[in-house]
Design a protein around this motif. Sequence first.
Motif, PDB file in Angstrom:
ATOM      1  N   GLY A   1      -3.246  -2.485   6.532  1.00 26.72           N
ATOM      2  CA  GLY A   1      -2.907  -3.900   6.553  1.00 26.72           C
ATOM      3  C   GLY A   1      -1.806  -4.286   5.597  1.00 26.72           C
ATOM      4  N   GLU A   2      -0.971  -3.331   5.226  1.00 28.93           N
ATOM      5  CA  GLU A   2       0.059  -3.589   4.224  1.00 28.93           C
ATOM      6  C   GLU A   2       1.282  -4.261   4.814  1.00 28.93           C
ATOM      7  N   ASN A   3       1.903  -5.110   3.999  1.00 35.24           N
ATOM      8  CA  ASN A   3       3.212  -5.693   4.311  1.00 35.24           C
ATOM      9  C   ASN A   3       4.356  -4.823   3.832  1.00 35.24           C
ATOM     10  N   ILE A   4       4.103  -4.059   2.771  1.00 33.77           N
ATOM     11  CA  ILE A   4       5.119  -3.205   2.175  1.00 33.77           C
ATOM     12  C   ILE A   4       4.552  -1.802   2.025  1.00 33.77           C
ATOM     13  N   SER A   5       5.325  -0.821   2.474  1.00 37.16           N
ATOM     14  CA  SER A   5       4.979   0.586   2.314  1.00 37.16           C
ATOM     15  C   SER A   5       6.123   1.282   1.596  1.00 37.16           C
TER      16      SER A   5
ATOM     17  N   THR B   1      -6.310   1.747  -3.557  1.00 33.08           N
ATOM     18  CA  THR B   1      -6.581   0.406  -3.046  1.00 33.08           C
ATOM     19  C   THR B   1      -5.335  -0.362  -2.624  1.00 33.08           C
ATOM     20  N   GLY B   2      -4.188  -0.071  -3.228  1.00 31.55           N
ATOM     21  CA  GLY B   2      -3.027  -0.930  -3.060  1.00 31.55           C
ATOM     22  C   GLY B   2      -3.127  -2.159  -3.959  1.00 31.55           C
ATOM     23  N   TRP B   3      -2.173  -3.078  -3.780  1.00 30.96           N
ATOM     24  CA  TRP B   3      -2.145  -4.253  -4.653  1.00 30.96           C
ATOM     25  C   TRP B   3      -1.428  -5.405  -3.970  1.00 30.96           C
TER      26      TRP B   3
ATOM     27  N   TYR C   1       0.855  -1.196   0.000  1.00 27.50           N
ATOM     28  CA  TYR C   1       0.000   0.000   0.000  1.00 27.50           C
ATOM     29  C   TYR C   1       0.887   1.240   0.000  1.00 27.50           C
ATOM     30  N   PRO C   2       0.659   2.154  -0.949  1.00 25.38           N
ATOM     31  CA  PRO C   2       1.525   3.327  -1.057  1.00 25.38           C
ATOM     32  C   PRO C   2       1.332   4.292   0.117  1.00 25.38           C
TER      33      PRO C   2
END
Length: 226
Positions: free
Chosen positions: A85-89, A142-144, A60-61
């Motif tokens: 809930g992102e693993n990567i920012s 939304t993220g990906w 998620y950016p």
Amino acid sequence: MTSITLLTGRAAPLPGSDQLSGIDKRPVTDALDLGPEGFAGDEQADRRVHGGPEKAVHHYPFDHYAAWRADLGTQPLLQAPGAFGENISTIGMTEANVAVGDIFRLGSALVQVSQGRQPCWKLTQRFGVPKLARMVQDTGRTGWYYRVLQAGRVAPGDRLELIDRLAPEWTLQRLWRALYVDRLNLGELQGIATLDVLAEGWRRYAVRRLDSGKVEDWSKRLEGNA
């Protein structure tokens, strides 16, 4: 190349609920193993709709956080990565410049963009903001997700290095617009239906719409236990 903040979380009850969720992700300080199902130590409570090989890693950016602060006002969750809930920012990568099928080296692993993120009601519950999941869907912020092509080890501060672009014309923003805005555009749906780097579940949406001429109802996913 873009450096990352790396986050994981264990399943725990959502605020004001007995429903378990792994949405509460916190930054880690040590390197982690990344395999086909995601990062070591990371959990998803409802495996019917979260996790799995096509949703191994959620990105998620952090670029979107300023817009959410403008929309929602003061929200402690929006002061640091992990709110969605992102693993990567990261900063500098968004749905406008990332495409389905993009392959990145991350640490010693290889990951590939598999699909956009479909928000669910747990975001609304986490923030305590009515209709937040629908807002995420409607804004396209939304993220990906990534699938893991090669397992490896990833550390905080590692960089996402773009290795290949297999469908550069199919940005996540274009995909979002076709599925959520211009939802019965036959040309776009035909393209999605044959887009082999896209997760099969998302290709099926396009096939069903082409066959039925109708759009699925996502209200339960956005607003209730689905």
